[in-house]
Design a protein around this motif. Structure first.
Motif, PDB file in Angstrom:
ATOM      1  N   LYS A  43       0.833  -1.195   0.000  1.00 39.68           N
ATOM      2  CA  LYS A  43       0.000   0.000   0.000  1.00 39.68           C
ATOM      3  C   LYS A  43       0.875   1.254   0.000  1.00 39.68           C
ATOM      4  O   LYS A  43       0.650   2.197  -0.761  1.00 39.68           O
ATOM      5  CB  LYS A  43      -0.887  -0.026   1.246  1.00 39.68           C
ATOM      6  CG  LYS A  43      -2.021   0.932   1.181  1.00 39.68           C
ATOM      7  CD  LYS A  43      -3.091   0.549   2.179  1.00 39.68           C
ATOM      8  CE  LYS A  43      -4.105   1.662   2.281  1.00 39.68           C
ATOM      9  NZ  LYS A  43      -4.886   1.547   3.512  1.00 39.68           N
ATOM     10  N   ALA A  44       1.887   1.221   0.842  1.00 40.75           N
ATOM     11  CA  ALA A  44       2.775   2.380   0.920  1.00 40.75           C
ATOM     12  C   ALA A  44       3.400   2.657  -0.442  1.00 40.75           C
ATOM     13  O   ALA A  44       3.440   3.805  -0.901  1.00 40.75           O
ATOM     14  CB  ALA A  44       3.860   2.128   1.960  1.00 40.75           C
ATOM     15  N   LEU A  45       3.849   1.590  -1.105  1.00 46.06           N
ATOM     16  CA  LEU A  45       4.511   1.796  -2.395  1.00 46.06           C
ATOM     17  C   LEU A  45       3.555   2.357  -3.431  1.00 46.06           C
ATOM     18  O   LEU A  45       3.924   3.211  -4.242  1.00 46.06           O
ATOM     19  CB  LEU A  45       5.117   0.486  -2.879  1.00 46.06           C
ATOM     20  CG  LEU A  45       6.415   0.140  -2.179  1.00 46.06           C
ATOM     21  CD1 LEU A  45       6.774  -1.312  -2.390  1.00 46.06           C
ATOM     22  CD2 LEU A  45       7.539   1.041  -2.657  1.00 46.06           C
ATOM     23  N   ALA A  46       2.316   1.870  -3.406  1.00 44.61           N
ATOM     24  CA  ALA A  46       1.339   2.388  -4.364  1.00 44.61           C
ATOM     25  C   ALA A  46       1.203   3.898  -4.179  1.00 44.61           C
ATOM     26  O   ALA A  46       1.183   4.661  -5.149  1.00 44.61           O
ATOM     27  CB  ALA A  46       0.000   1.699  -4.171  1.00 44.61           C
ATOM     28  N   TRP A  47       1.138   4.313  -2.903  1.00 40.79           N
ATOM     29  CA  TRP A  47       1.049   5.753  -2.646  1.00 40.79           C
ATOM     30  C   TRP A  47       2.298   6.490  -3.102  1.00 40.79           C
ATOM     31  O   TRP A  47       2.209   7.549  -3.727  1.00 40.79           O
ATOM     32  CB  TRP A  47       0.806   5.998  -1.155  1.00 40.79           C
ATOM     33  CG  TRP A  47      -0.653   5.911  -0.810  1.00 40.79           C
ATOM     34  CD1 TRP A  47      -1.284   4.882  -0.163  1.00 40.79           C
ATOM     35  CD2 TRP A  47      -1.663   6.880  -1.111  1.00 40.79           C
ATOM     36  NE1 TRP A  47      -2.625   5.137  -0.054  1.00 40.79           N
ATOM     37  CE2 TRP A  47      -2.892   6.362  -0.623  1.00 40.79           C
ATOM     38  CE3 TRP A  47      -1.666   8.121  -1.756  1.00 40.79           C
ATOM     39  CZ2 TRP A  47      -4.100   7.037  -0.744  1.00 40.79           C
ATOM     40  CZ3 TRP A  47      -2.865   8.800  -1.881  1.00 40.79           C
ATOM     41  CH2 TRP A  47      -4.071   8.268  -1.379  1.00 40.79           C
ATOM     42  N   VAL A  48       3.440   5.926  -2.782  1.00 37.32           N
ATOM     43  CA  VAL A  48       4.674   6.629  -3.149  1.00 37.32           C
ATOM     44  C   VAL A  48       4.751   6.809  -4.668  1.00 37.32           C
ATOM     45  O   VAL A  48       5.103   7.878  -5.162  1.00 37.32           O
ATOM     46  CB  VAL A  48       5.911   5.873  -2.626  1.00 37.32           C
ATOM     47  CG1 VAL A  48       7.184   6.558  -3.117  1.00 37.32           C
ATOM     48  CG2 VAL A  48       5.898   5.817  -1.118  1.00 37.32           C
ATOM     49  N   LEU A  49       4.378   5.759  -5.388  1.00 42.73           N
ATOM     50  CA  LEU A  49       4.423   5.882  -6.851  1.00 42.73           C
ATOM     51  C   LEU A  49       3.492   6.996  -7.336  1.00 42.73           C
ATOM     52  O   LEU A  49       3.842   7.783  -8.215  1.00 42.73           O
ATOM     53  CB  LEU A  49       4.034   4.556  -7.512  1.00 42.73           C
ATOM     54  CG  LEU A  49       5.154   3.532  -7.655  1.00 42.73           C
ATOM     55  CD1 LEU A  49       4.614   2.235  -8.240  1.00 42.73           C
ATOM     56  CD2 LEU A  49       6.286   4.055  -8.523  1.00 42.73           C
ATOM     57  N   LEU A  50       2.323   7.034  -6.742  1.00 44.31           N
ATOM     58  CA  LEU A  50       1.365   8.073  -7.151  1.00 44.31           C
ATOM     59  C   LEU A  50       1.928   9.461  -6.849  1.00 44.31           C
ATOM     60  O   LEU A  50       1.867  10.378  -7.669  1.00 44.31           O
ATOM     61  CB  LEU A  50       0.035   7.870  -6.427  1.00 44.31           C
ATOM     62  CG  LEU A  50      -1.108   8.695  -6.989  1.00 44.31           C
ATOM     63  CD1 LEU A  50      -1.501   8.174  -8.365  1.00 44.31           C
ATOM     64  CD2 LEU A  50      -2.317   8.658  -6.056  1.00 44.31           C
ATOM     65  N   ILE A  51       2.514   9.568  -5.662  1.00 44.43           N
ATOM     66  CA  ILE A  51       3.092  10.862  -5.291  1.00 44.43           C
ATOM     67  C   ILE A  51       4.223  11.234  -6.247  1.00 44.43           C
ATOM     68  O   ILE A  51       4.336  12.386  -6.678  1.00 44.43           O
ATOM     69  CB  ILE A  51       3.599  10.813  -3.831  1.00 44.43           C
ATOM     70  CG1 ILE A  51       2.395  10.703  -2.894  1.00 44.43           C
ATOM     71  CG2 ILE A  51       4.426  12.040  -3.500  1.00 44.43           C
ATOM     72  CD1 ILE A  51       2.771  10.359  -1.474  1.00 44.43           C
ATOM     73  N   ILE A  52       5.005  10.237  -6.599  1.00 47.22           N
ATOM     74  CA  ILE A  52       6.096  10.520  -7.530  1.00 47.22           C
ATOM     75  C   ILE A  52       5.560  11.031  -8.850  1.00 47.22           C
ATOM     76  O   ILE A  52       6.121  11.924  -9.483  1.00 47.22           O
ATOM     77  CB  ILE A  52       6.949   9.262  -7.749  1.00 47.22           C
ATOM     78  CG1 ILE A  52       7.788   9.038  -6.501  1.00 47.22           C
ATOM     79  CG2 ILE A  52       7.825   9.396  -8.978  1.00 47.22           C
ATOM     80  CD1 ILE A  52       8.952   8.140  -6.705  1.00 47.22           C
ATOM     81  N   PHE A  53       4.424  10.470  -9.257  1.00 51.31           N
ATOM     82  CA  PHE A  53       3.830  10.940 -10.502  1.00 51.31           C
ATOM     83  C   PHE A  53       3.503  12.432 -10.400  1.00 51.31           C
ATOM     84  O   PHE A  53       3.860  13.224 -11.270  1.00 51.31           O
ATOM     85  CB  PHE A  53       2.569  10.141 -10.825  1.00 51.31           C
ATOM     86  CG  PHE A  53       1.811  10.693 -11.997  1.00 51.31           C
ATOM     87  CD1 PHE A  53       2.269  10.481 -13.286  1.00 51.31           C
ATOM     88  CD2 PHE A  53       0.655  11.440 -11.815  1.00 51.31           C
ATOM     89  CE1 PHE A  53       1.585  10.993 -14.376  1.00 51.31           C
ATOM     90  CE2 PHE A  53      -0.030  11.960 -12.896  1.00 51.31           C
ATOM     91  CZ  PHE A  53       0.438  11.739 -14.177  1.00 51.31           C
TER      92      PHE A  53
END
Ligand code: HEM
Ligand SMILES: [Cu+2]
Ligand SMILES: [Cu+2]
Lengths: 358, 602
Positions: A43-53
């Protein structure tokens, strides 16, 4: 020594990081989370990827804000205007593709992260969909090809008859410029006649057309605003490239082969100084083909001026021949100041013999 | 079929008896050095590739320091480079030598040998169900030719005139005449010899990959049941076989021009104060020969990453790859077109403009199969159930970066734009993203994904994520701004821009990029560290199929011996992407599981 210490330090830091990272993984294991990725991490990674976008999109904006103002001033050639308009269309089309696909990539990554109870869809193909997304890019690309080829044919067509002709010769590490002189004809050259002291382009003095040719050794090209100019490009040694970034053009200089490039300048140097607000502005010509250790310093300049200015400048230039040979008929008054003369004639004498030997 | 027979043969041929009882002790030398086991050869390629990558990347750090801070000195460089960086400042000659070596090393030694050498060797027999390559001996030779070629290239770094310095494309006359540059002396000869041996290695390897894939598939492994990795390695090898030999001819003719007084590439040259006797050659001929390899080469670098990303995206989304057939057709399209677009590197070389137009058309066509692949990847993760494992995040990063770099190909392929953009930083940004970084991302994804199969241990995940995020962000920070400089016509391969009124304003951009390069470089060292330490201390793999993958390599034991399977080779009954309910609560069905009664193949 400091290199060694630095290396040791880096390794030490790595070991510490590794141990911490390893310990945390074992903790997860002991907790009984056997999956390849724990739910929390996923879950954390999914968020981080979105934030990176989103950070990325902001980064693009920031980058644009800082670097777009450094872009070149408006195109100084008519051909460059075609380049600019085509560039705009290409940016729009690829820009849509870029933002669209990146958005889908990161959005899907976030939306379809593994979750309790999510069942992935078994979806192996869809011919209609695939046909659509083959055809649309194909058609779009054909439009770009059509625009591109139209411009390319214009740019590379035969230079108009009335073009001003200027020869540009590359050598390690500068450009040498030649004008045909009063007769409007470039004299013959032969690379075996080249001599850095008094015949940098290897002009053949047996050809009368060569005698009035003007050679500019400091790489300064003078051309007339709004008058077509054709560059006849050669190289004396290795590959070089005559780049005219402000005019959005370039062409290689190839030893043994003559290449050409023509364009229609539309903004004089003086005007460009006004446009850029920079009183020292000059059109710089970088060499754009790797040519050796001095490649980065191989520079020429273009001066775009009015017809009157150009003609005045040209009339002040001496024929290369007369600069290096005692012209018999020349009135004594025009002779160079005493002192320079003997040295000069000595060089000439020496030279005629070399030429004669060859 | 004949696979077991092949095994017996192979083993008789080199006297091993370890196929079926792998605990048999092997000699250190035959096991780790002159090994004929495809898995060990793959690992040898990988480790050699990693060492080269460190060297190549370190060079880029050094020359980026010069570009970013042309006014400063870095005494630490003198420690590494000695007299080439007196007082901590690179000399222009050595700047160019480093740029050249950086390109050569990364394109050929890392992303060609290190990438397809590693994964083609390691995965082909495992994924098609073979005991080893068609010719394990030739396979071993292939590695050792690569090794000798590496040694020669490495040695060229230490000679007094320095290594080749004319750019990785080594265009003559610059590369042909020792008067033209220091690097065109002995260093250039070593470059040419090393490249020739390198090509021998590639051809030996390529023949093996092709014949293994064509002939040694296990029962039931129809071509259309092969994982996309196999298809991509197959076409990579085909491209290499068709184009690498042409580079040999380019290289040999260049050697002739250098030493035998021929004039293939040289004509009417005055250099070093005298006129040379060469007449009638054409430097443009070399460019045609070089790019006839050079362009396929960029796809040789790219295709393996595409294959591995396809596999990994599918596995970790728990969903079949979308458009399997379309993926294969686009691979075929890319392979065919890759062979006929080379002259888009030569629009302003003096080549006929009409020829240029033909290449514009062909070049933009190649964007179509590339686009199809991207759409298919996106649809693959759509409605999946994504596990963000380290290989998966790298595969996602791969797609993102491939898009960013691929789209600018459409700009450059249009000659009327290339006439301004050619040989500027725009090209540098384009090819670093599309081939440099995205091929690296494919490779990293592959390493993290198959590391458990290679060494029976996992790499550390936390470090993997750190590595990913720094590299992903770093890559964009480094290469995105370069597009802007390139659009302004900033020429590439410049040692210093301070004398240029037009480009001096980009100084702060250059400094920024250089700082990011240093940080990103350390993240790569972190990966290397993780790689080597995890080999010995990583978490142990406990199940044979840790990712829940369908392909055959996961049916081998955790530590497969030479021969791969202890019992008979599994047979294949279904396509490689059956990520669906198997009826027993698992969400995937391996290829070796027979169809259930009444079940139809997908
Ligand atoms: C969408 C498809 C692509 C198109 C249309 C395209 C087009 C081009 C063009 C026209 C150039 C020459 C630019 C110049 O020198 O002025 C170029 C350079 C380059 N491209 Fe691409 N490209 C594409 C994809 C790729 C891929 C997939 C790779 C790598 C795997 C790649 C790697 C390179 C490299 C290495 C160079 C620079 C070579 C050099 O001059 O040093 N390109 N590309
Ligand atoms: Cu040059
Ligand atoms: Cu290409």
């Amino acid at each position: 020594m400091s290199g060694l210490i630095l290396t040791a330090l880096v390794i030490l830091v790595f070991i510490v990081i590794y141990q911490i990272a390893r310990a945390s993984e074992y903790v997860n294991l002991i907790r009984g989370e056997e999956e390849t990725v724990s739910k929390k991490t996923n879950k954390a990674l999914a968020w981080v990827l979105l934030i990176i976008f989103f950070l990325g999109m902001w980064g693009i904006y920031e980058c644009h804000k800082h670097l777009a103002p450094l872009y070149l001033p408006e195109s100084a050639s008519e051909q460059g205007l075609q380049y600019e308009s085509m560039l705009m269309w290409t940016i729009i089309i690829t820009g849509i593709a870029f933002f669209g696909t990146q958005l889908f990539l990161f959005w899907f990554s976030f939306k379809y992260q593994a979750r309790e109870g999510r069942k992935p869809l078994f979806y192996s193909h869809n011919n209609k969909l695939e046909l659509i997304w083959t055809t649309i890019p194909a058609l779009t690309l054909m439009v770009l090809v059509a625009i591109g080829l139209k411009n390319w044919n214009n740019m590379t067509s035969k230079a108009p008859e009335d073009s001003l002709k200027v020869q540009v010769v590359g050598k390690q590490f500068n450009f040498i410029i030649r004008y045909p002189g009063k007769d409007g004809v470039f004299g013959k050259t032969n690379f075996r006649l080249i001599n850095d002291a008094n015949n940098v382009l290897g002009l053949d003095w047996n050809d009368p057309a060569a005698k009035d040719d003007i050679i500019i050794e400091n790489g300064e090209i003078h051309i007339i605003n709004e008058r077509n100019v054709q560059f006849v490009i050669n190289s004396r040694d290795v590959l070089h490239n005559l780049s005219l970034p402000h005019f959005r053009m370039k062409m290689d200089a190839v030893p043994g082969i003559t290449t050409t490039l023509w364009m229609t300048p539309r903004i004089s140097t003086a005007k460009m100084r006004e446009i850029t607000g920079n009183p020292d502005f000059v059109y710089e010509i970088p060499c754009s083909e790797m040519c050796g250790k001095g490649h980065y310093s191989m520079k020429g300049t273009v001066i775009v001026e009015t017809k009157a200015e150009f003609e005045k400048w040209l009339s002040e230039q001496k024929a290369y021949y007369s600069m290096h040979h005692e012209v018999a008929a020349a009135p004594k008054a025009d002779a160079p100041p005493a002192g320079a003369a003997p040295a000069d004639s000595a060089a000439v004498a020496k030279d005629t013999t070399t030429v004669a030997v060859k | 079929m004949s696979n077991d027979a092949t095994l017996v043969q192979a083993h008789d041929a080199h006297g091993h008896h370890d196929g079926h009882h792998e605990h048999h002790k092997q000699h250190f030398i035959t096991k780790y050095i002159f090994s004929q086991d495809h898995k060990m050869i793959g690992k040898q390629y990988l480790v050699t590739g990693i060492i080269w990558a460190i060297i190549g990347a370190l060079f880029s750090v050094f020359f980026r320091l010069q570009l970013g801070f042309p006014e400063s000195n870095f005494p630490i460089m003198e420690q590494f480079l000695g007299e080439w960086a007196k007082g901590g400042k690179l000399s222009p000659e050595f700047y160019y030598a480093m740029v050249t070596m950086h390109g050569t090393i990364l394109v050929f030694f890392v992303l060609t040998a290190g990438l397809s050498g590693t994964f083609s060797n390691f995965l082909i027999p495992l994924q098609i169900g073979a005991r080893d390559m068609a010719s394990p001996f030739m396979n071993m030779l292939s590695y050792w030719f690569f090794f000798i070629s590496s040694i020669i290239m490495f040695a060229s770094l230490f000679i007094s005139t320095g290594p080749a310095a004319g750019g990785w494309t080594t265009y003559p006359p610059l590369s042909a005449l020792k008067e033209a540059s220091l690097g065109s002396g002995l260093g250039m000869d070593l470059w040419l010899i090393s490249m020739t041996l390198f090509i021998v290695s590639q051809v030996l390897g390529g023949l093996n990959y092709v014949s293994t894939i064509l002939n040694m598939r296990t029962n039931g492994m129809k071509m259309t049941r092969m994982p996309l990795t196999m298809w991509s390695f197959f076409f990579t090898a085909v491209l290499g076989l068709l184009s690498f030999p042409v580079l040999v001819s380019a290289v040999v003719l260049l050697l002739f021009d250098r030493h035998m007084g021929t004039s293939f590439y040289l004509s009417e040259i005055f250099i070093g104060g005298k006129a040379l006797s060469h007449m009638g050659g054409s430097p443009i001929l070399y460019q045609h020969l070089f790019w006839f390899l050079g362009h396929p080469e960029v796809y040789i670098v790219m295709l393996p990453g595409m294959g591995m990303a396809s596999e990994i995206l599918s596995t970790h989304s728990r969903k079949p790859i979308f458009g399997y057939t379309a993926m294969i057709i686009s691979l075929i399209g890319i392979t065919a077109l890759a062979l006929i677009v080379w002259a888009h590197h030569m629009f302003v070389s003096g080549m006929s403009p009409f020829l240029g137009s033909v290449f514009v058309l062909l070049t933009l066509l190649i964007a179509i199969p590339s686009a199809i692949k991207v759409f298919n990847w996106l649809t693959t993760i759509w409605r999946g159930s994504i596990r963000f494992t380290v290989p998966m995040v790298f595969a996602i990063g791969f797609v993102s970066i491939f898009i960013s770099g691929g789209l600018t190909g459409i700009w450059l392929g249009n000659s009327a734009l290339d006439i301004h953009l050619h040989d500027t930083y725009f090209v540098v940004a384009h090819f670093h993203l599309v081939m440099g970084v995205s091929a690296f991302f494919g490779m990293f994804a592959g390493v993290y994904h198959w590391f458990p199969k290679m060494f029976g241990r996992f790499m550390n995940n936390t470090l993997g994520y750190i590595h990913f995020f720094i590299t992903f962000i770093g890559a964009y920070l480094i290469f995105w701004p370069m597009h802007y400089a390139g659009l302004a016509g900033m020429p590439r391969r410049y040692y210093d821009y301070t004398q240029w009124a037009t480009y001096a304003p980009y100084q702060s951009m250059n400094a920024f990029i250089s700082i990011v390069v240093v940080i990103t470089f350390f993240a790569q060292l972190l990966f290397v560290f993780n790689f080597f330490v995890s080999m010995f201390r990583g978490r142990k793999v406990t199940s044979t199929n840790p990712w829940g993958s369908t392909t055959l390599e996961w049916t081998t034991p955790v530590h497969p011996g030479h021969g791969n399977w202890e019992g008979p080779i599994p047979e294949v009954h279904r396509w490689p992407y059956d990520y669906r309910d198997d009826g027993n609560g698992k969400d995937f069905i391996p290829q070796n599981i027979p169809l259930r009664p009444g079940e139809e193949e997908h």
